[in-house]
Design a protein around this motif. Structure first.
Motif, PDB file in Angstrom:
ATOM      1  N   SER A   1      -1.331  24.845  -0.750  1.00  0.00           N
ATOM      2  CA  SER A   1      -0.656  24.792   0.548  1.00  0.00           C
ATOM      3  C   SER A   1       0.336  23.634   0.627  1.00  0.00           C
ATOM      4  CB  SER A   1      -1.688  24.627   1.667  1.00  0.00           C
ATOM      5  OG  SER A   1      -1.019  24.418   2.897  1.00  0.00           O
ATOM      6  N   PRO A   2       1.522  23.883   1.174  1.00  0.00           N
ATOM      7  CA  PRO A   2       2.461  22.784   1.413  1.00  0.00           C
ATOM      8  C   PRO A   2       2.013  21.875   2.554  1.00  0.00           C
ATOM      9  CG  PRO A   2       3.362  24.826   2.268  1.00  0.00           C
ATOM     10  CD  PRO A   2       2.078  25.178   1.564  1.00  0.00           C
TER      11      PRO A   2
ATOM     12  N   ARG B   1      11.663  32.506  10.139  1.00  0.00           N
ATOM     13  CA  ARG B   1      11.255  32.027  11.471  1.00  0.00           C
ATOM     14  C   ARG B   1      11.858  32.899  12.554  1.00  0.00           C
ATOM     15  NH1 ARG B   1      11.956  25.687  12.090  1.00  0.00           N
ATOM     16  NH2 ARG B   1      11.546  26.414  14.182  1.00  0.00           N
ATOM     17  N   ASN B   2      11.209  32.920  13.697  1.00  0.00           N
ATOM     18  CA  ASN B   2      11.728  33.669  14.840  1.00  0.00           C
ATOM     19  C   ASN B   2      11.950  32.772  16.058  1.00  0.00           C
ATOM     20  OD1 ASN B   2       9.161  33.090  15.666  1.00  0.00           O
ATOM     21  ND2 ASN B   2       8.577  35.195  16.139  1.00  0.00           N
ATOM     22  N   ASN B   3      11.937  31.452  15.839  1.00  0.00           N
ATOM     23  CA  ASN B   3      12.039  30.512  16.959  1.00  0.00           C
ATOM     24  C   ASN B   3      13.077  29.425  16.660  1.00  0.00           C
ATOM     25  OD1 ASN B   3      10.609  29.299  14.923  1.00  0.00           O
ATOM     26  ND2 ASN B   3       8.937  28.596  16.213  1.00  0.00           N
ATOM     27  N   PRO B   4      14.363  29.797  16.609  1.00  0.00           N
ATOM     28  CA  PRO B   4      15.391  28.834  16.183  1.00  0.00           C
ATOM     29  C   PRO B   4      15.547  27.617  17.082  1.00  0.00           C
ATOM     30  CG  PRO B   4      16.394  30.810  17.067  1.00  0.00           C
ATOM     31  CD  PRO B   4      14.919  31.091  16.964  1.00  0.00           C
ATOM     32  N   HIS B   5      15.077  27.675  18.302  1.00  0.00           N
ATOM     33  CA  HIS B   5      15.228  26.541  19.231  1.00  0.00           C
ATOM     34  C   HIS B   5      13.952  25.724  19.384  1.00  0.00           C
ATOM     35  CE1 HIS B   5      19.098  28.173  20.226  1.00  0.00           C
ATOM     36  NE2 HIS B   5      18.537  29.337  20.505  1.00  0.00           N
ATOM     37  N   CYS B   6      12.983  25.972  18.543  1.00  0.00           N
ATOM     38  CA  CYS B   6      11.684  25.317  18.676  1.00  0.00           C
ATOM     39  C   CYS B   6      11.806  23.792  18.690  1.00  0.00           C
ATOM     40  CB  CYS B   6      10.758  25.779  17.564  1.00  0.00           C
ATOM     41  SG  CYS B   6       9.126  25.024  17.601  1.00  0.00           S
ATOM     42  N   GLU B   7      12.421  23.235  17.678  1.00  0.00           N
ATOM     43  CA  GLU B   7      12.506  21.767  17.574  1.00  0.00           C
ATOM     44  C   GLU B   7      13.286  21.168  18.735  1.00  0.00           C
ATOM     45  OE1 GLU B   7      11.389  23.302  13.659  1.00  0.00           O
ATOM     46  OE2 GLU B   7      12.976  23.841  15.035  1.00  0.00           O
TER      47      GLU B   7
ATOM     48  N   PHE C   1       6.571  24.132   7.581  1.00  0.00           N
ATOM     49  CA  PHE C   1       6.879  25.389   8.265  1.00  0.00           C
ATOM     50  C   PHE C   1       8.354  25.765   8.175  1.00  0.00           C
ATOM     51  CE2 PHE C   1       2.833  24.182  10.301  1.00  0.00           C
ATOM     52  CZ  PHE C   1       2.100  25.287   9.898  1.00  0.00           C
ATOM     53  N   ASP C   2       9.184  24.895   7.607  1.00  0.00           N
ATOM     54  CA  ASP C   2      10.587  25.231   7.357  1.00  0.00           C
ATOM     55  C   ASP C   2      10.758  26.000   6.045  1.00  0.00           C
ATOM     56  OD1 ASP C   2      11.483  24.039   9.687  1.00  0.00           O
ATOM     57  OD2 ASP C   2      11.818  22.099   8.729  1.00  0.00           O
ATOM     58  N   ASP C   3       9.712  26.125   5.263  1.00  0.00           N
ATOM     59  CA  ASP C   3       9.768  26.778   3.955  1.00  0.00           C
ATOM     60  C   ASP C   3       9.637  28.300   4.111  1.00  0.00           C
ATOM     61  OD1 ASP C   3       9.509  27.690   1.358  1.00  0.00           O
ATOM     62  OD2 ASP C   3       7.941  26.267   0.807  1.00  0.00           O
ATOM     63  N   ALA C   4      10.781  28.981   4.241  1.00  0.00           N
ATOM     64  CA  ALA C   4      10.786  30.432   4.443  1.00  0.00           C
ATOM     65  C   ALA C   4      10.246  31.172   3.217  1.00  0.00           C
ATOM     66  CB  ALA C   4      12.192  30.912   4.767  1.00  0.00           C
ATOM     67  N   ASP C   5      10.352  30.579   2.035  1.00  0.00           N
ATOM     68  CA  ASP C   5       9.806  31.229   0.842  1.00  0.00           C
ATOM     69  C   ASP C   5       8.284  31.297   0.902  1.00  0.00           C
ATOM     70  OD1 ASP C   5      12.320  31.625  -0.261  1.00  0.00           O
ATOM     71  OD2 ASP C   5      12.266  29.740  -1.393  1.00  0.00           O
TER      72      ASP C   5
END
Length: 105
Positions: free
Chosen positions: A69-70, A34-40, A25-29
């Motif tokens: 799928s990754p 992402r819209n949740n920078p504080h998720c982790e 889910f870190d693969d923006a390509d």
């Protein structure tokens, strides 16, 4: 982060579910931005607090059957992110999207 007070009637029946916290889910390509920078950071805080209270934890991993799928097993993106650490009380792989649209296997 506050955990429910110990005097709640069903507290012993609660578990923390961490669903699909995977590297892919870190693969923006692939997924887009992402819209949740504080998720982790939020997951790490919640997990640490939950474990400090000796409450059960469940890790749900999406194992995609899509050959592109990754998130398919054997790919680095299928791995949990570093924030999902330790041993869960119940590991639970899922082949559906989202995890709760079908029974967990």
């Amino acid at each position: 982060m506050d955990i429910p007070a110990p005097d709640l009637a069903d507290l012993d029946r609660l578990a923390l579910l961490l669903v699909d916290v995977q590297r892919a889910f870190d693969d923006a390509d692939y997924w887009g931005p992402r819209n949740n920078p504080h998720c982790e950071q939020n997951i790490a805080s919640l997990l640490a607090e939950w474990r400090a209270h000796h409450r059960p934890v469940v890790f749900v991993r999406h194992n995609s059957t899509d050959p592109h799928s990754p998130l398919r097993p054997g790919q680095p993106g299928n791995d949990f992110k570093d924030v999902v650490n330790g041993t869960p009380d119940l590991p639970s792989p899922s082949r559906s999207t989202p995890a709760f649209t079908a029974s967990l296997t």
